[in-house]
Design an enzyme around this catalytic site. Structure first.
Site, PDB file in Angstrom:
ATOM      1  N   LYS A  12      37.414  25.837  34.201  1.00 61.37           N
ATOM      2  CA  LYS A  12      38.524  26.811  34.123  1.00 61.37           C
ATOM      3  C   LYS A  12      38.229  27.952  33.155  1.00 61.37           C
ATOM      4  CE  LYS A  12      43.599  26.652  33.593  1.00 61.37           C
ATOM      5  NZ  LYS A  12      44.717  25.706  33.313  1.00 61.37           N
ATOM      6  N   ASN A  54      38.161  22.045  31.338  1.00 57.99           N
ATOM      7  CA  ASN A  54      39.121  21.721  32.388  1.00 57.99           C
ATOM      8  C   ASN A  54      38.398  22.040  33.698  1.00 57.99           C
ATOM      9  OD1 ASN A  54      41.282  21.513  34.138  1.00 57.99           O
ATOM     10  ND2 ASN A  54      42.727  22.585  32.797  1.00 57.99           N
ATOM     11  N   CYS A  68      44.792  26.454  38.291  1.00 58.51           N
ATOM     12  CA  CYS A  68      46.128  26.761  37.778  1.00 58.51           C
ATOM     13  C   CYS A  68      46.304  28.191  37.279  1.00 58.51           C
ATOM     14  CB  CYS A  68      46.534  25.755  36.706  1.00 58.51           C
ATOM     15  SG  CYS A  68      48.310  25.864  36.395  1.00 58.51           S
ATOM     16  N   ASN A  97      49.281  22.568  37.355  1.00 57.93           N
ATOM     17  CA  ASN A  97      50.378  21.872  36.657  1.00 57.93           C
ATOM     18  C   ASN A  97      51.197  22.978  36.015  1.00 57.93           C
ATOM     19  OD1 ASN A  97      49.827  18.645  35.868  1.00 57.93           O
ATOM     20  ND2 ASN A  97      47.947  19.772  36.334  1.00 57.93           N
TER      21      ASN A  97
END
Ligand code: CDT
Length: 308
Positions: free
Chosen positions: A127, A110, A172, A197
């Site tokens: 990520k 990600n 995130c 998200n």
């Protein structure tokens, strides 16, 4: 003289599962053009910006999963975004699912990148904190299979010199972890771009559903203040394939104050003139790391052998 970076946070509304990348890219270009008209140096897009948030579905066939990944960056689908940015002389950041081969081994991350005003990718971050679960859990109203579809990023947080400042990125769930901001700050970062998200409903603790927007800003504002840096949070928002995602994209000053915030759950641009030297208001004073930190006593922080 002030060191001002004009930043835009380009919140995206919901992206349908069937929406093509071309359709999404044209929405992004519209936001980018608006950002350029407001003289932005850089416009930041959300996590996994090119597709719907696909980890909400269990997919048995890896080919179905891989359809949501980018096999190269840039590629034909995003070429119009890169081309328009070059014409407008505006930088941008972009989150996407990265499928890559390293030494003959396939990896899925990600990922988010920063592209400078000349169209060069100058920073890439994969990520680190992957939330969710690795197996199908049919009791949930929707899945959160990031732990199944991605490998955790293997590299530390890092900094890039671009747009006249020092930039970092996180994605995130990273924004909830204080280590994220401190690592970035210790590496000199003055502004961090964080796409997200975030579903309103958290199946493991639904009693916290009404706190999702609060926890979003709580984490981002604390990270900004406690590390004396600009923080930009960029949502993918709204009801996406039946799943409500929070909005409230925001730009936060090093004092922890929200200086701009989105007011809708759709495609929306917010902008702010950010003086990077304002980081010093905090870093030279209350959080002067050199004077006041006691890293020799923070041994539990990097010990892998402690519980919890
Ligand atoms: N994309 C992402 O990291 N979302 C998580 C959702 C909560 S954990 C299931 C977040 O931290 O916002």
């Amino acid at each position: 003289m002030a060191r001002v970076v004009v930043v835009g946070a380009a919140q995206l509304g919901p992206i349908a599962r069937e929406e093509t990348r071309a359709e999404v890219v044209s929405r992004m270009i519209a936001l980018m053009e608006k950002a350029a008209s407001r003289h932005c140096d850089v416009v930041a897009f959300p996590e996994l910006a090119l597709t719907t948030f696909f980890p909400r579905w269990f997919m048995e066939d890896q080919a179905d999963v891989d359809a949501f990944f980018e096999k190269s960056m840039p590629n034909d689908d995003v070429a119009p975004l890169f081309a328009r940015a070059r014409e407008l002389k505006i930088g941008f950041s972009l989150g996407y699912g990265e499928l890559t081969e390293i030494d003959g081994v396939t990896h899925r991350y990600n990922t988010t990148i920063i592209v400078d005003k000349a169209g060069n990718i100058v920073h890439r971050y994969r990520k680190i904190h992957l939330p969710g679960h690795p197996e199908h859990e049919p009791w949930r109203p929707f899945q959160h299979l990031e732990k199944r579809y991605f490998e955790p990023g293997p590299e530390p947080f890092s900094a890039a010199s671009v747009f006249g400042g020092i930039f970092g990125q996180a994605i995130c769930n990273d924004r909830r972890w204080p280590e994220t901001y401190r690592e970035l700050a210790l590496r000199g970062v003055e502004m961090v771009l964080i796409g997200y998200n975030t579903p309103v409903h958290y199946p493991l603790a639904p009693e916290h559903d009404h706190l999702q927007c609060f926890h979003n800003h709580l984490s981002l504002q604390a990270g900004a203040y406690q590390n004396g840096m600009w923080v930009v949070g960029i949502a993918k928002a709204g009801k996406e394939e039946g799943c409500d995602l929070i909005g409230q994209s925001c730009i936060i000053a090093p004092t922890g104050e929200i200086v701009a915030m989105a007011g809708t759950l759709g495609d929306e641009l917010i902008t702010y003139d950010c003086d990077l030297d304002r980081c010093l208001e905090i870093r030279k004073n209350i959080f002067n790391f050199k004077l006041h930190r006691r890293p020799e006593l923070y041994t539990a922080l990097t010990s892998a052998n402690l519980d919890g």
